[in-house]
Motif scaffolding. Structure first.
Motif, PDB file in Angstrom:
ATOM      1  N   ASN A  14       1.945  11.288   5.513  1.00 15.76           N
ATOM      2  CA  ASN A  14       3.079  12.041   6.043  1.00 15.76           C
ATOM      3  C   ASN A  14       4.308  11.112   5.999  1.00 15.76           C
ATOM      4  N   PRO A  15       5.487  11.594   6.380  1.00 17.57           N
ATOM      5  CA  PRO A  15       6.679  10.733   6.296  1.00 17.57           C
ATOM      6  C   PRO A  15       6.566   9.452   7.126  1.00 17.57           C
ATOM      7  N   VAL A  16       5.823   9.509   8.225  1.00 20.95           N
ATOM      8  CA  VAL A  16       5.676   8.319   9.074  1.00 20.95           C
ATOM      9  C   VAL A  16       4.787   7.282   8.372  1.00 20.95           C
ATOM     10  N   THR A  17       3.790   7.759   7.632  1.00 15.78           N
ATOM     11  CA  THR A  17       2.937   6.846   6.842  1.00 15.78           C
ATOM     12  C   THR A  17       3.821   6.040   5.894  1.00 15.78           C
ATOM     13  N   VAL A  18       4.710   6.729   5.204  1.00 13.36           N
ATOM     14  CA  VAL A  18       5.579   6.075   4.212  1.00 13.36           C
ATOM     15  C   VAL A  18       6.555   5.121   4.907  1.00 13.36           C
ATOM     16  N   ALA A  19       7.090   5.548   6.057  1.00 14.89           N
ATOM     17  CA  ALA A  19       8.007   4.679   6.812  1.00 14.89           C
ATOM     18  C   ALA A  19       7.280   3.393   7.227  1.00 14.89           C
ATOM     19  N   ALA A  20       6.007   3.528   7.621  1.00 13.18           N
ATOM     20  CA  ALA A  20       5.234   2.348   8.052  1.00 13.18           C
ATOM     21  C   ALA A  20       5.002   1.399   6.874  1.00 13.18           C
ATOM     22  N   ILE A  21       4.723   1.955   5.697  1.00 14.95           N
ATOM     23  CA  ILE A  21       4.540   1.117   4.496  1.00 14.95           C
ATOM     24  C   ILE A  21       5.802   0.286   4.263  1.00 14.95           C
TER      25      ILE A  21
END
Ligand code: PMV
Length: 356
Positions: free
Chosen positions: A281-288
């Motif tokens: 999800n968008p938060v997964t990508v932000a965390a990466i």
């Protein structure tokens, strides 16, 4: 009503008339650094490639199994409890099918009463099937009167869930793909014990609720439709050899790079399926991006992601608090937790005795 100690009913009943054998076991979950994604055909749940993981302390499953003196039948099915309540039909069915394997191995037909408690925080997004089937294989085989060796338990647990084969062992664990159709050589072993390297996995929860598509279905779909699947499988042996070498030299940067590329290649193969599978999800990508930014500022941290949107960051112990803080500051990260290397499966208690 569940009692304060739900295992008490299983324990108590082992000395009651009608009880045949009882055991309980605890297993920690594990997170793959070199991912398992793809099965060989057949009913033995055989992996298409090897994998390498870290077993975690404290986050896991405790399971009690009590075999009754009555035979299992449609009128006398297994009783399966999960986290203090009767298990849902899908979980109960998967558990009973696994118990059938144990019953056939032991040459018994007794119905079972099973109590499973996950010590993984409810919404942690950490796979509980790994610790679940490792604990179930251990408790059920002991309760059935079998004394299986760790490799035998690993083979048995694999038939419930591929990643469960690794949770039999503590610390850094490698699962062999094997080539035998019997599954004889598809077994895990310990590469390094938990105390040998003080690493941490910082888990960032990025969503609530169950994953969109289960790993078995997603692996099958990837193998059937992704043009990248063959390339993914081909890449694994090299990553495993590289990871073994990085572990032997305690080379954190190298292990981290292998961990990230294995995760990205696994997800790339799934994304390239038709229709594509996207767990992020968008938060997964932000965390990466946050973790890579942290790395560019000199903090040694690398990510991995399983069949879901949560992010697990691998770092050395001294950086765990900094990493957890950075992840917690991302809008949409619901919770973070710091996990450390843990031991393999353990038998908590066991009693035998046919009293009927
Ligand atoms: O053991 P399974 O069938 O739940 O599959 C595990 C798949 C991943 O968690 C995504 C990767 C792994 O190696 O654990």
């Amino acid at each position: 009503m569940p009692s304060a100690d739900p295992h008490a009913s299983a324990r108590q009943a082992s000395s009651e008339p009608g009880s045949w054998g009882h055991a309980s076991a605890w297993a920690g979950t594990n997170i793959a650094l070199v991912k398992y994604w793809g099965k060989r055909p057949g009913s033995m749940n055989l992996p298409a490639a090897g994998s390498l993981s870290l077993t975690l302390a404290d986050l896991g499953t405790r399971t009690s199994v009590r075999f009754l003196s009555k035979a299992v039948s449609p009128d006398r099915p297994d009783e399966i409890w999960l986290n203090g309540a009767p298990a849902d039909p899908a979980f109960a069915r998967r558990t009973s099918l696994f118990l059938d394997r144990v019953r056939s191995l032991a040459g018994i037909d007794h119905a079972a009463h099973v109590v499973t408690e996950n010590t993984i925080p409810t919404a942690a997004g950490l796979a509980s099937s790994a610790s679940g089937f490792a604990a179930l294989a251990t408790a059920a085989s002991r309760a059935a009167g079998l004394a299986l060796s760790p490799p035998e338990l690993s083979r048995l647990a694999r038939q419930g869930s591929g990643s469960a084969a690794r949770s039999i062992f503590g610390g850094f664990v490698e699962m062999a793909a094997g080539t035998a159709e019997s599954g004889e050589d598809a077994v895990a072993h310990q590469v390094l014990p938990p105390e040998s390297w003080d690493l941490r996995l910082v888990v960032a929860l990025t969503a609530k609720g169950a994953k969109a598509i289960g790993s078995t279905e997603a692996m099958t779909h990837t193998a059937a439709t992704s043009p990248f699947f063959a390339a993914w499988i081909e890449s694994v042996d090299h990553d495993l050899a590289d990871a073994r070498d990085a572990l032997s030299k305690r080379d954190f940067g190298r292990l981290g790079r292998i961990t990230e590329r294995s995760c990205l290649r696994m997800h790339a193969s799934a994304m390239a399926s038709d229709p594509g599978i996207l767990y992020w999800n968008p938060v997964t990508v932000a965390a990466i991006h946050e973790l890579r930014a942290l790395r560019s500022r000199g903090v040694g941290v690398y990510f991995t992601i399983d069949a879901g949107p949560h992010v697990k960051a691998l770092c050395e112990a001294e950086n765990a608090a900094t990493v957890a803080q950075a992840l917690a500051s991302i809008p949409g990260v619901l919770e973070t937790l710091i996990a450390h290397p843990g031991p393999g499966v353990s038998v908590i208690e066991q009693s035998m005795g046919a009293t009927a």
